[in-house]
Design an enzyme around this catalytic site. Structure first.
Site, short mmCIF file in Angstrom:
data_model
loop_
_atom_site.label_atom_id
_atom_site.label_comp_id
_atom_site.label_asym_id
_atom_site.label_seq_id
_atom_site.Cartn_x
_atom_site.Cartn_y
_atom_site.Cartn_z
N TRP A 151 51.08 62.64 23.95
CA TRP A 151 51.86 63.65 23.23
C TRP A 151 53.34 63.68 23.59
CZ3 TRP A 151 53.53 66.33 27.41
CH2 TRP A 151 52.64 66.52 28.48
N ASN A 152 53.77 62.85 24.54
CA ASN A 152 55.15 63.09 25.02
C ASN A 152 56.25 62.44 24.18
OD1 ASN A 152 54.09 60.73 26.14
ND2 ASN A 152 55.62 60.72 27.75
N LYS A 175 46.18 56.99 15.86
CA LYS A 175 45.45 58.20 16.27
C LYS A 175 46.39 58.94 17.22
CE LYS A 175 42.85 60.85 18.65
NZ LYS A 175 43.84 61.80 19.18
N GLY A 228 48.34 56.79 27.36
CA GLY A 228 47.82 58.10 27.75
C GLY A 228 47.53 58.13 29.23
N GLU A 250 48.75 51.67 28.49
CA GLU A 250 50.00 52.16 29.09
C GLU A 250 49.69 53.52 29.69
OE1 GLU A 250 52.71 50.63 29.45
OE2 GLU A 250 52.80 49.07 27.93
N LEU A 251 49.61 53.59 31.00
CA LEU A 251 49.08 54.80 31.64
C LEU A 251 50.14 55.51 32.48
CD1 LEU A 251 45.65 53.20 32.58
CD2 LEU A 251 46.31 54.29 30.43
N CYS A 284 56.07 59.12 31.49
CA CYS A 284 55.24 58.28 32.35
C CYS A 284 56.09 57.65 33.45
CB CYS A 284 54.58 57.21 31.50
SG CYS A 284 55.75 56.32 30.47
N GLU A 385 49.89 62.09 39.73
CA GLU A 385 50.88 62.34 38.68
C GLU A 385 50.84 63.81 38.25
OE1 GLU A 385 50.14 60.92 34.64
OE2 GLU A 385 52.16 60.05 34.63
P1 NAD Z 1 45.28 61.56 27.28
O1 NAD Z 1 44.65 60.38 27.93
O2 NAD Z 1 44.66 62.87 27.44
O3 NAD Z 1 45.35 61.32 25.70
C1 NAD Z 1 46.06 60.22 25.14
C2 NAD Z 1 45.47 59.90 23.78
O4 NAD Z 1 44.16 59.38 23.95
C3 NAD Z 1 45.33 61.10 22.86
O5 NAD Z 1 45.61 60.69 21.53
C4 NAD Z 1 43.86 61.46 23.00
O6 NAD Z 1 43.35 62.11 21.87
C5 NAD Z 1 43.25 60.08 23.15
N1 NAD Z 1 41.96 60.05 23.86
C6 NAD Z 1 41.60 60.75 24.94
N2 NAD Z 1 40.32 60.43 25.29
C7 NAD Z 1 39.91 59.49 24.41
C8 NAD Z 1 38.70 58.75 24.25
N3 NAD Z 1 37.65 58.94 25.04
N4 NAD Z 1 38.62 57.86 23.24
C9 NAD Z 1 39.68 57.65 22.43
N5 NAD Z 1 40.84 58.33 22.52
C10 NAD Z 1 40.96 59.23 23.51
O7 NAD Z 1 46.81 61.57 27.74
P2 NAD Z 1 47.94 62.65 27.39
O8 NAD Z 1 47.73 63.85 28.22
O9 NAD Z 1 48.06 62.78 25.91
O10 NAD Z 1 49.25 61.89 27.85
C11 NAD Z 1 49.85 62.01 29.11
C12 NAD Z 1 49.62 60.73 29.89
O11 NAD Z 1 50.15 59.63 29.18
C13 NAD Z 1 50.33 60.73 31.23
O12 NAD Z 1 49.45 60.25 32.22
C14 NAD Z 1 51.48 59.77 31.02
O13 NAD Z 1 51.94 59.15 32.19
C15 NAD Z 1 50.89 58.79 30.06
N6 NAD Z 1 51.92 58.07 29.34
C16 NAD Z 1 52.10 56.73 29.60
C17 NAD Z 1 53.10 56.02 28.96
C18 NAD Z 1 53.31 54.55 29.22
O14 NAD Z 1 53.94 53.90 28.39
N7 NAD Z 1 52.82 54.01 30.32
C19 NAD Z 1 53.94 56.67 28.03
C20 NAD Z 1 53.73 58.02 27.80
C21 NAD Z 1 52.72 58.71 28.45
#
Ligand code: NAD
Length: 492
Positions: A151-152, A175, A228, A250-251, A284, A385
């Site tokens: 979401w960021n 998605k 995510g 990308e986590l 991230c 984090e």
């Molecule tokens: P999240 O993992 O909760 O959700 C991310 C996405 O994945 C959402 O669209 C969610 O609906 C989907 N999702 C969640 N569980 C799923 C599943 N079981 N199957 C399929 N899709 C699923 O993460 P968040 O809270 O939205 O984002 C924050 C995280 O993202 C932080 O840890 C941040 O560091 C990371 N992030 C990483 C980068 C990068 O490029 N490395 C960039 C931005 C954010």
């Protein structure tokens, strides 16, 4: 209340269940729109549509130059609508209009860059070691690509996936996060306007554990490009494994931002702030561990606190706001709970330390820019984090200790180094275990330069030329140039 249906096969569709979920504005704390809550049935419909567009109709008939032209056209349209798209982002995720408008004006570059690459995907003729055969390779698209985003920075993160995926000839389902779905639904209109055939770019909305999981598991999805959390990445990777799908992840991160005593300290103070308070720390690549050399520790912290104190909080739609709200109520609670964790672990509070109650913060989910000193790298506040405006300051003695502490986390997304020594800059760049190392700068990204994580920060890279290969599969073609087929019982 505005309603946002899904966009599949060029049509606007409600969820099969007829259900909707609320989306809120982090600055007002109020629900402002409803988004279609997709499930398994909708996942099927979206993937079938994307697969049909991949195999039949106008998309596979386009040559690579025509695909590139479409990408460049959509880049132009995004540039024209940048401000309007940025407003959707801010309303949903509370990041600053000042940053998001700039980000949206930059996003077209990805479409120009990968649009330019589309007709430069060339196979090779292999000077094969065997007589009587001609061997060459073809780099072909994979099929349906699923782009799952956090979401960021919804449109930037989607773009890092969509632009190369389309340039390579795939079709795409986006998605978006359930917290920030609306901007993608506005964005996708521009692909239609640019002339992409129906079904080539789709947006399927809903919760990760519902439509997200069903999309990942669908047998016709051939690649999942995920941004995510670490926990989300693990689930997606597991769900994709039985289907032998390509996965890129990308986590999260816990990046060290390292200040040596020979640094330009004015710049280093700004770099520390850029690392943790820009974007309310919700990036991230946040430099959430500030490693400061002991010889300058106290004076540096003093200057940092004085500077951070001046940060203007408030309405993210005001151009001069510097720190906006936290995006979601669960994230707001999580950030506050980590402030408690740090206190209980014995870290010393140097700034902030709770929700912001300033009048300009209204009813939004604001947390005061928070700085803890006296942090030991073994503490949870240094290892986990937070994804919010909470900084841990950790002292170090020398280069060797900075490297040891810098690398002593499960993550490896990014690192910053502040020094005027060229020698030290190169040593640190070589020794830090991170996908990106910045020297005397922070939070710089480009479509041209690979981005991704070491260790638990992910798998694969985004951006840059080589990355397009992640959206392709290679075929080796063998042509017999002899008239006879030799001994069939021996390997050729
Ligand atoms: P999240 O993992 O909760 O959700 C991310 C996405 O994945 C959402 O669209 C969610 O609906 C989907 N999702 C969640 N569980 C799923 C599943 N079981 N199957 C399929 N899709 C699923 O993460 P968040 O809270 O939205 O984002 C924050 C995280 O993202 C932080 O840890 C941040 O560091 C990371 N992030 C990483 C980068 C990068 O490029 N490395 C960039 C931005 C954010």
């Amino acid at each position: 209340m505005e309603r946002f249906p899904m966009y599949i096969a060029g049509e606007w569709r409600e969820a099969a269940s007829g259900e909707w979920f609320e989306t809120q504005n982090p600055y007002t704390g109020k629900t402002w729109a409803l988004v279609a809550r997709g499930g398994e049935k909708d996942a099927d419909i979206a993937v079938e549509a994307a697969h049909k567009a991949f195999t039949t109709g106008d998309w596979p008939k386009l040559n690579a130059s025509q695909r590139g032209a479409l990408l460049r056209k959509v880049g132009d349209l995004i540039a024209e609508r940048a401000e309007q798209l940025a407003e959707y982002e801010v309303r949903d995720n509370g990041k600053l209009i000042a940053e998001m408008a700039g980000q949206l004006r930059y996003i077209p570059q990805w479409y120009y860059y990968y649009g330019g690459l589309a007709d430069k995907i060339e196979g090779e003729v292999i000077p094969i070691d065997k007589p009587g055969v001609f061997n060459y390779t073809l780099h072909e698209p994979l099929g349906v690509v699923l782009a799952i985003t956090a979401w960021n920075s919804p449109l930037l993160l989607a773009t890092w996936k969509i632009a190369p995926a389309l340039a390579a000839g795939n079709t795409v389902i986006i998605k978006p996060s359930e917290f920030t779905s609306t901007s993608a639904l506005e964005f996708v209109k521009l692909f239609e306007e640019a002339g992409f055939p129906p079904g080539v770019v789709n947006v399927a909305t809903g919760f990760g554990g519902e439509i997200g999981q069903a999309l990942v598991e669908h047998p016709l999805v051939r690649k999942v490009a995920f941004t995510g959390s670490e926990a989300g990445g693990v689930k997606v990777n597991q769900a994709a494994a039985p289907g032998m799908k390509k996965v890129s992840l990308e986590l999260g991160g816990k990046s060290p931002n390292i200040v040596f005593d020979d640094a330009n300290l004015d710049n280093a103070v700004k770099g520390a702030v850029a690392g943790i308070f820009a974007a309310t720390g919700q990036t991230c690549i946040a430099g959430s561990r500030l490693l400061v050399q002991k010889s300058i520790h106290d004076q540096f912290v003093e200057r940092l606190v004085a500077f951070a104190k001046t940060a203007r909080m408030g309405n993210p739609m005001d151009m001069d706001t510097q720190v906006g709200p936290v995006t979601t109520p669960p994230q707001f609670e999580k950030v506050l709970s980590y402030i408690d964790v740090a206190r209980n672990e014995g870290a010393q509070l140097a700034l902030g330390g709770g929700p912001a109650t300033r009048p300009e913060c209204g009813d939004g989910w604001f947390v005061e820019p928070t700085i803890f000193t006296g942090v030991n790298n073994a503490m949870r506040i240094a290892q986990e984090e937070v994804f919010g405006p909470v900084l841990s300051v950790i002292p170090f003695e020398d280069e060797e200790e900075a490297i040891r502490i810098g690398n002593d986390v499960a993550y490896g997304l990014a690192a910053g180094v502040w020094t005027t020594s060229l020698n030290r800059a190169h040593i640190m760049a070589a020794k830090l275990q991170a996908g990106t190392v910045w020297v005397n700068t922070y939070r710089a990204v480009s479509y041209m330069s690979p981005f991704g994580g070491y260790k638990r920060s992910g798998m694969g890279r985004e951006n840059g030329q080589a990355m397009i290969k992640d959206y392709l599969q290679t075929k080796s073609v063998w042509i017999n140039t002899e008239t006879e087929f030799p001994n069939p019982f021996a390997m050729r």
